[in-house]
Scaffold this active site. Structure first.
Site, PDB file in Angstrom:
ATOM      1  N   ILE A  64       0.861  -1.177   0.000  1.00 20.62           N
ATOM      2  CA  ILE A  64       0.000   0.000   0.000  1.00 20.62           C
ATOM      3  C   ILE A  64       0.900   1.231   0.000  1.00 20.62           C
ATOM      4  CG2 ILE A  64      -1.670   1.322   1.361  1.00 20.62           C
ATOM      5  CD1 ILE A  64      -2.810  -1.354   2.334  1.00 20.62           C
ATOM      6  N   GLU A  65       0.821   2.045  -1.036  1.00 22.30           N
ATOM      7  CA  GLU A  65       1.730   3.179  -1.180  1.00 22.30           C
ATOM      8  C   GLU A  65       0.971   4.500  -1.296  1.00 22.30           C
ATOM      9  OE1 GLU A  65       4.769   2.363  -4.130  1.00 22.30           O
ATOM     10  OE2 GLU A  65       4.567   0.196  -3.821  1.00 22.30           O
ATOM     11  N   GLN A  66      -0.150   4.573  -0.596  1.00 20.04           N
ATOM     12  CA  GLN A  66      -1.002   5.756  -0.683  1.00 20.04           C
ATOM     13  C   GLN A  66      -0.562   6.833   0.308  1.00 20.04           C
ATOM     14  OE1 GLN A  66      -5.080   4.107  -0.271  1.00 20.04           O
ATOM     15  NE2 GLN A  66      -4.179   2.245  -1.099  1.00 20.04           N
TER      16      GLN A  66
END
Length: 369
Positions: A121-123
């Site tokens: 998850i790279e948000q």
């Protein structure tokens, strides 16, 4: 040479039946051994995995289409195969939705006889926001449920190259690392936010990369939770101007608040770089400050480009740090980016990239119960 895939035995999973796709039932059992040293590989599909160095591989994160043949072969080598886990954070702020997402992935892992999950998850997340707390809870709850439902399973989480709110990813890194089995530090794309001059630079400069690990460990994160990720790709930048000192000025492409970014360039695999470098204008050059290789070339229109990348020399310097600091291991994005054809020259180039991951003091292929 490769294990044949056949339908052999049906096993009960979550109230339904899943059929073991391997020639031997034992190859559908989860990998139980704890690897003392991890070599963590991201695989994006296809059959490149047949040419990996399986004498050192310990975990493969399947980011491509599910491949039963890969599963059977990895298990025959004592290596784990884990799912890719990604979800919009807004979808898991609610605890019930979060639990449903986790259950869905646990059941998928069971049906496919896999060994865990890599949460990617790279948000952007603001500190102390609902998403911030939900992400921390997601990692903790995912780890607990996978460990309970699939004994010996591994849960990992991918983190930015530095904990300093890179790309506005202001996560609770300490709590996340404490909750899961390991964190894969994506020590690449380190120019995603360029705050100074808009110039081409190394994808993962040595000092900048290693300083970030000092920062992670300075947060009291156990070094044995950290796997260093290295890039098997580089960036090709178009130069608006190339100075006499070799500095390549690049177009301004803003990203998450920064005026410039590596989005000005394009990612190219190591296999392409090796084909291009011999015909380049400069040949391989070495930047002593960034401890990274690069080269210049002209395209068909006569425009100058500068390519920054990592090769066995730059990766070996980072791998040495992994050994010195007793990190959990090393890995790359991604295993498919080398040339695995039968040309002897490229075979040697690819073998050198695999070899660079492991220093002599490492015993990656030895596992402990």
């Amino acid at each position: 040479m490769w294990l044949a895939v056949s339908l052999v035995v049906a096993l009960s999973v979550s109230g339904s039946s899943a059929v073991c796709p391997c020639t031997e039932e034992r190859l559908c059992q989860p990998v139980q051994n704890e690897h003392e040293f991890e070599v963590f590989v991201f695989d994006v599909g296809g059959k490149a995995w047949k040419f990996y160095d399986w004498s050192i591989v310990t975990t493969v994160a399947a980011f491509g289409k599910y491949d039963a043949e890969l599963l059977c072969y990895a298990h025959s080598k004592g290596a784990r195969l884990v799912l890719k886990g990604d979800v919009p954070l807004l979808d898991i702020v609610d605890a019930a939705k979060r639990k449903a997402w986790i259950m869905e992935n646990v059941n998928l892992a069971k049906r496919q006889f896999m060994d865990g999950i890599n949460i990617d998850i790279e948000q952007a997340v603001e500190e102390s926001s609902p998403e911030y707390h939900a992400l921390t809870a997601l990692v903790k709850e995912t780890t607990e449920m996978f460990h309970r439902e699939i004994p010996g399973s591994q849960v990992s989480f991918d983190v930015a190259w530095s904990p300093k709110c890179i790309d506005k990813r202001c996560y609770d890194y300490k709590a996340i690392a404490d909750s899961c089995d390991l964190v894969f530090v994506m020590s690449y794309d380190e120019q995603s936010q360029i705050w100074g001059d808009c110039i081409a630079m190394a994808n993962a400069p040595l000092n900048q990369t290693l300083t970030a690990y000092d920062q992670y460990m300075g947060m009291k994160i156990d070094s044995k939770k950290l796997v260093m990720g290295v890039p098997w790709y580089g960036y090709d930048y178009l130069c608006l101007n190339l100075s006499q000192e070799g500095i390549c000025t690049i177009p301004e492409v803003p990203f998450r608040g920064a005026p410039c970014s590596d989005a000005s360039g394009k990612q190219i695999p190591y296999s392409t770089i090796m084909k291009q470098i011999n015909s380049s204008a400069s040949g391989r050059l070495w930047d002593k400050i960034q401890q990274a290789p690069y080269y210049n070339y002209k395209d068909d229109k006569g425009t100058i480009h500068q390519v920054w990348y990592d090769d066995p020399e730059s990766i070996s310097l980072k791998a040495a740090y992994v050994g010195q600091q007793k990190l959990r291991g090393i890995g790359m994005w991604n295993g498919n980016l080398l040339d695995y054809t039968d040309d002897p020259v490229v075979q040697q180039q690819s073998a050198e990239m695999w070899n660079a991951l492991i220093q002599k003091q490492h015993t990656a292929s030895i596992t402990v119960s």
